[in-house]
Design a protein around this motif. Structure first.
Motif, PDB file in Angstrom:
ATOM      1  N   LEU A   1       0.624  -1.410  -0.108  1.00  0.00           N
ATOM      2  CA  LEU A   1      -0.030   0.192  -0.039  1.00  0.00           C
ATOM      3  C   LEU A   1       0.928   1.197  -0.330  1.00  0.00           C
ATOM      4  O   LEU A   1       2.271   1.228   0.519  1.00  0.00           O
ATOM      5  CB  LEU A   1      -1.028  -0.273   1.605  1.00  0.00           C
ATOM      6  CG  LEU A   1      -2.200  -1.089   0.967  1.00  0.00           C
ATOM      7  CD1 LEU A   1      -3.038  -0.690   3.096  1.00  0.00           C
ATOM      8  CD2 LEU A   1      -2.919  -0.352   0.051  1.00  0.00           C
TER       9      LEU A   1
ATOM     10  N   SER B   1      -3.970   4.163  -2.005  1.00  0.00           N
ATOM     11  CA  SER B   1      -5.344   3.469  -1.492  1.00  0.00           C
ATOM     12  C   SER B   1      -6.148   4.826  -1.248  1.00  0.00           C
ATOM     13  O   SER B   1      -6.965   4.733  -0.262  1.00  0.00           O
ATOM     14  CB  SER B   1      -4.672   3.261  -0.183  1.00  0.00           C
ATOM     15  OG  SER B   1      -3.697   3.730  -0.048  1.00  0.00           O
TER      16      SER B   1
ATOM     17  N   ALA C   1     -10.376   3.800  -0.634  1.00  0.00           N
ATOM     18  CA  ALA C   1     -10.435   2.582   0.630  1.00  0.00           C
ATOM     19  C   ALA C   1     -12.113   2.811   1.111  1.00  0.00           C
ATOM     20  O   ALA C   1     -11.833   4.054   1.093  1.00  0.00           O
ATOM     21  CB  ALA C   1      -9.580   2.697   1.585  1.00  0.00           C
TER      22      ALA C   1
ATOM     23  N   TYR D   1      -8.897   6.561   3.349  1.00  0.00           N
ATOM     24  CA  TYR D   1      -7.566   7.166   3.561  1.00  0.00           C
ATOM     25  C   TYR D   1      -6.253   7.869   4.183  1.00  0.00           C
ATOM     26  O   TYR D   1      -5.259   7.943   3.673  1.00  0.00           O
ATOM     27  CB  TYR D   1      -8.184   8.051   1.414  1.00  0.00           C
ATOM     28  CG  TYR D   1      -6.972   8.369   1.310  1.00  0.00           C
ATOM     29  CD1 TYR D   1      -5.527   7.680   1.201  1.00  0.00           C
ATOM     30  CD2 TYR D   1      -7.147  10.018   0.673  1.00  0.00           C
ATOM     31  CE1 TYR D   1      -4.563   7.774  -0.369  1.00  0.00           C
ATOM     32  CE2 TYR D   1      -6.053  10.311  -0.629  1.00  0.00           C
ATOM     33  CZ  TYR D   1      -4.352   9.382  -0.502  1.00  0.00           C
ATOM     34  OH  TYR D   1      -3.487   9.486  -1.290  1.00  0.00           O
TER      35      TYR D   1
ATOM     36  N   SER E   1      -2.335  -4.036   0.153  1.00  0.00           N
ATOM     37  CA  SER E   1      -3.235  -4.767  -0.580  1.00  0.00           C
ATOM     38  C   SER E   1      -3.644  -6.101  -0.570  1.00  0.00           C
ATOM     39  O   SER E   1      -2.586  -6.310  -1.190  1.00  0.00           O
ATOM     40  CB  SER E   1      -3.588  -3.673  -1.786  1.00  0.00           C
ATOM     41  OG  SER E   1      -2.755  -3.874  -2.629  1.00  0.00           O
TER      42      SER E   1
END
Length: 274
Positions: free
Chosen positions: A142, A147, A150, A185, A200
């Motif tokens: 990540l 990201s 998210a 985030y 991830s």
């Protein structure tokens, strides 16, 4: 998933599901009848009448603490879950998400093996059965660049590492706050910049209804929130990052003129650096 007791040290014994809900939706918390995991429930109550923790369904209340907050903003609820969690790992849960236990346990096992502080899976659309967004087909590191989309119910965190690093949700962002997007985030970005690691994972942590706040592009508060998120995460680099974002999403924003306004608008939040 069998309800028999798991062996000590397994993914199940190390995991808590931290549910966030409101008092008018608390009856939906019925998701923990079988999996042998701990739970906690944070219930936000806004009415003048009293609300009793006894109203939380037993499958959840019998497995961990219940906290009632008279405050708005889901980020406050998530922070309370981080405070109350008594296991090493915490999955953030909502009252409208069906948890995919095998996938979550696989993520926790991998976190045990490699010391990852944040695991980011993905969600499945309840209507179509498809992934709600594009996601990597393989495990990967990540970063602040991959990201931004998210969702909280897609996250498992190592509570011990987050507490030690002082990482919490920024309560100025997220559903119920003035800036209703971006809390997940920002949490990930803060964790990475504190030296924690994230991964991830091509694992579906939950099934979610089709409607999502992140898909709303017409609400001015959401546009302001997206703009402020980039300022919060990138500081002076927020303007060029917003420019790239605006070009990619110019149709979502409505027009080139709207995209230009998005780039040039001053951040909606003062004192963005905590």
């Amino acid at each position: 998933m069998s309800p028999t007791a798991p062996r000590e040290g397994s993914a199940a014994t190390l995991l808590t599901v931290g549910f966030s809900t409101t008092s008018d939706r608390v009856s939906r918390l019925v998701a923990l009848e079988d999996p042998p995991v701990a739970s906690l429930a944070v219930v936000q109550h806004f009415g003048a009448e009293e609300f009793s923790p006894d109203d939380v369904p037993a499958p959840v209340a019998d497995r961990g603490p219940v906290s009632v907050l008279r405050s708005r903003g889901v980020a406050k609820s998530r922070n309370k879950a981080l405070e109350l969690c008594g296991t090493k790992y915490l999955l953030f849960g909502d009252d409208d998400v069906e948890i995919q236990w095998d996938e979550v346990f696989a993520a926790v096992t991998r976190m045990q093996q490699n010391g990852t502080a944040i695991a980011l899976g993905y969600g499945v659309d309840a209507g179509t059965g498809r992934a709600r967004k594009s996601h990597p087909a393989e495990f990967g590191r990540l970063t602040v660049w991959n990201s931004a989309r998210a969702a909280t119910y897609e996250m498992v965190v190592d509570v011990e590492q987050c507490r030690k690093a002082g990482v919490r949700f920024d309560e100025r962002f997220g559903a119920g706050a003035e800036l209703p997007l971006g809390d997940e985030y920002i949490f990930i970005a803060d964790a990475l910049r504190a030296g924690l690691t994230g991964e991830s994972m091509p694992l579906a942590f939950g099934v979610h209804p089709h409607v999502s706040s992140g898909s709303n592009w017409s609400d001015e508060a959401h546009t302001a929130s997206r703009s402020a998120v980039f300022a919060r995460v990138f500081g002076p680099l927020g303007y060029p990052v917003r420019a790239v974002f605006a070009v990619r999403h110019r149709r979502d924003l409505g027009s080139w003129r709207a995209a230009w306004r998005f780039v040039m608008r001053p951040p909606a939040l003062k004192g963005l650096n905590r």
